[in-house]
Design a protein around this motif. Structure first.
Motif, PDB file in Angstrom:
ATOM      1  N   UNK A 187     -16.861   4.511  33.148  1.00 46.03           N
ATOM      2  CA  UNK A 187     -16.793   3.202  33.810  1.00 46.03           C
ATOM      3  C   UNK A 187     -15.331   2.787  33.964  1.00 46.03           C
ATOM      4  N   UNK A 188     -15.112   1.865  34.882  1.00 50.72           N
ATOM      5  CA  UNK A 188     -13.806   1.207  34.949  1.00 50.72           C
ATOM      6  C   UNK A 188     -13.989  -0.210  35.474  1.00 50.72           C
ATOM      7  N   UNK A 189     -13.151  -1.098  34.981  1.00 57.86           N
ATOM      8  CA  UNK A 189     -13.138  -2.493  35.389  1.00 57.86           C
ATOM      9  C   UNK A 189     -11.721  -2.846  35.813  1.00 57.86           C
ATOM     10  N   UNK A 190     -11.595  -3.461  36.966  1.00 62.08           N
ATOM     11  CA  UNK A 190     -10.308  -3.940  37.459  1.00 62.08           C
ATOM     12  C   UNK A 190     -10.494  -5.390  37.842  1.00 62.08           C
ATOM     13  N   UNK A 191      -9.979  -6.298  37.055  1.00 63.20           N
ATOM     14  CA  UNK A 191     -10.206  -7.714  37.318  1.00 63.20           C
ATOM     15  C   UNK A 191      -9.189  -8.569  36.576  1.00 63.20           C
ATOM     16  N   UNK A 204      -8.545  -2.451  33.492  1.00 64.54           N
ATOM     17  CA  UNK A 204      -7.269  -2.902  34.049  1.00 64.54           C
ATOM     18  C   UNK A 204      -7.311  -4.418  34.198  1.00 64.54           C
ATOM     19  N   UNK A 205      -6.436  -5.080  33.488  1.00 67.04           N
ATOM     20  CA  UNK A 205      -6.302  -6.528  33.604  1.00 67.04           C
ATOM     21  C   UNK A 205      -5.201  -6.803  34.629  1.00 67.04           C
ATOM     22  N   UNK A 206      -5.575  -7.343  35.761  1.00 66.05           N
ATOM     23  CA  UNK A 206      -4.616  -7.595  36.838  1.00 66.05           C
ATOM     24  C   UNK A 206      -3.488  -8.507  36.372  1.00 66.05           C
ATOM     25  N   UNK A 207      -3.799  -9.488  35.541  1.00 68.07           N
ATOM     26  CA  UNK A 207      -2.760 -10.405  35.059  1.00 68.07           C
ATOM     27  C   UNK A 207      -1.742  -9.678  34.189  1.00 68.07           C
ATOM     28  N   UNK A 208      -2.189  -8.681  33.456  1.00 64.22           N
ATOM     29  CA  UNK A 208      -1.287  -7.919  32.596  1.00 64.22           C
ATOM     30  C   UNK A 208      -0.377  -7.022  33.435  1.00 64.22           C
TER      31      UNK A 208
END
Length: 372
Positions: free
Chosen positions: A13-17, A151-155
């Motif tokens: 899985x992957x999450x980008x948000x 992946x935390x976009x803010x980071x």
């Protein structure tokens, strides 16, 4: 010929948000991951605070923390020893490429799953089955990809600009890499994995299309109130597109079983620059810059790549990247020896005239007018 489907290891899985770190515990539950004991690995600088913040959101009684400052055998051993001593069931690697690769390699050795939490989008190793570590020398070693990526976009948005540009260069270099793969097929009968080739090329082309469609033409007039290239680079949708492309690039390598779909002449030149320069530029910057030369040498069209670079402020001249022309030419000559057996367009350079003409086409005649 086997009539069974092949098995390929890729992340589950992957999450980008945005604000993904605040949802990390929920993400693990959603994916059905139960953990008796975490090992959270980070760097010693900027990434340490991010890791500490994440640690406070998880069950503190189940967390072991470790900070590493290198990707050498000592760092690898410290991760392996901590895993063994604390009966760790999941490693959460939080950091840039060195942290992720070191943890990936150690976890593969220990057969422990790793979750990747990149703090910068600087390369396509996030999801790849390859770890760049320093053993006797800097080596690319086969490893298991992470079980998941968050992946935390803010980071990643708060990471230095050059890390984002490095990711751009590494992703766009896929265009060059797959062309070299085809050359190797034509000249050396090297087998091409069509799934890997298509995924790698499409990841780069989709990103190029996004920038050309959404990026402001910096040659057009503006009121000077803001920098259009920075406005695009720090846009959440842009970073999401970049992250998706880098992850796809890593998966292409898993499908191929090697770095072939994402590493060609441009990567070999970058490896050579690492040896020649006292202070090498970031990997992705060198790779992306070298892509222009490799494309020019093949006679391929690279006008869209140049346009993307201009809109993002990526270096396209020797002055802007800060590498002497003579050093770059030396790197081109020794590049084929940095990875023996990898056939690229560099193996077809007949003489210095061919090399110099490609340099002039890629980076401008004026800079190279004194070179004979």
């Amino acid at each position: 010929m086997s009539n069974s489907a092949r098995s390929i290891r890729i992340p589950n899985f992957f999450y980008i948000e945005e604000n993904a770190r605040d949802r990390l515990e929920d993400i693990l539950k959603k994916e059905g991951i139960t953990v008796d004991r975490y090992l959270i690995v980070s760097g010693t600088g900027y990434t340490r605070k991010i890791a500490d913040d994440i640690a406070t959101m998880l069950d503190s009684s189940a967390i072991v923390r470790l900070c590493i400052s290198s990707n050498d055998i000592h760092a690898i051993s410290s991760i392996e020893h901590t895993i063994s001593r604390n009966e760790v069931s999941l490693v959460l690697a939080i950091g840039g490429g060195k942290v992720l690769d070191t943890a990936k390699y150690a976890c593969s050795n220990m057969n422990i799953p790793m979750l990747a939490f990149p703090t910068a989008l600087s390369n396509d190793g996030i999801s790849s089955p390859i770890a760049v570590v320093r053993l006797e020398s800097i080596e690319s070693k086969g490893s298991q990809p992470p079980i998941g990526i968050v992946v935390d976009i803010d980071v990643v948005k708060s990471a230095p600009k050059h890390t984002i540009l490095a990711g751009v260069g590494d992703l766009i270099s896929n265009i060059s890499a797959v062309e070299d793969w085809r050359l190797a097929h034509e000249h050396k009968d090297e087998q091409i994995d069509r799934f890997a080739e298509i995924l790698s090329r499409n990841a780069a082309e989709r990103f190029i299309y996004y920038v050309l469609k959404n990026g402001k033409d910096n040659n057009s007039s503006n009121n000077g109130d803001d920098c259009s290239e920075d406005k695009l680079i720090y846009d959440s949708k842009f970073l999401t597109c970049l992250a998706e492309g880098l992850i796809q690039s890593g998966i292409a390598m898993s499908i191929a079983g090697s770095s072939r779909p994402a590493s060609g002449a441009e990567h070999l030149i970058s490896h050579a620059l690492d040896r020649l320069l006292a202070n090498p530029k970031p990997h992705g910057i060198q790779v992306g810059f070298s892509t222009l030369f490799a494309m020019a040498l093949r006679g391929s069209d690279f006008t869209d790549i140049v346009e993307v670079y201009k809109r993002l402020g990526f270096p396209t001249t020797f002055d802007s990247i800060g590498i002497p022309v003579e050093k770059f030419m030396e790197a081109i000559r020794i590049a084929p020896y940095t990875r023996k057996g990898r056939f690229t367009i560099l193996d077809l350079i007949r003489d210095d005239t061919m090399l110099i003409n490609a340099l002039r086409l890629a980076y401008g005649k004026a800079i190279l007018q004194d070179i004979r």
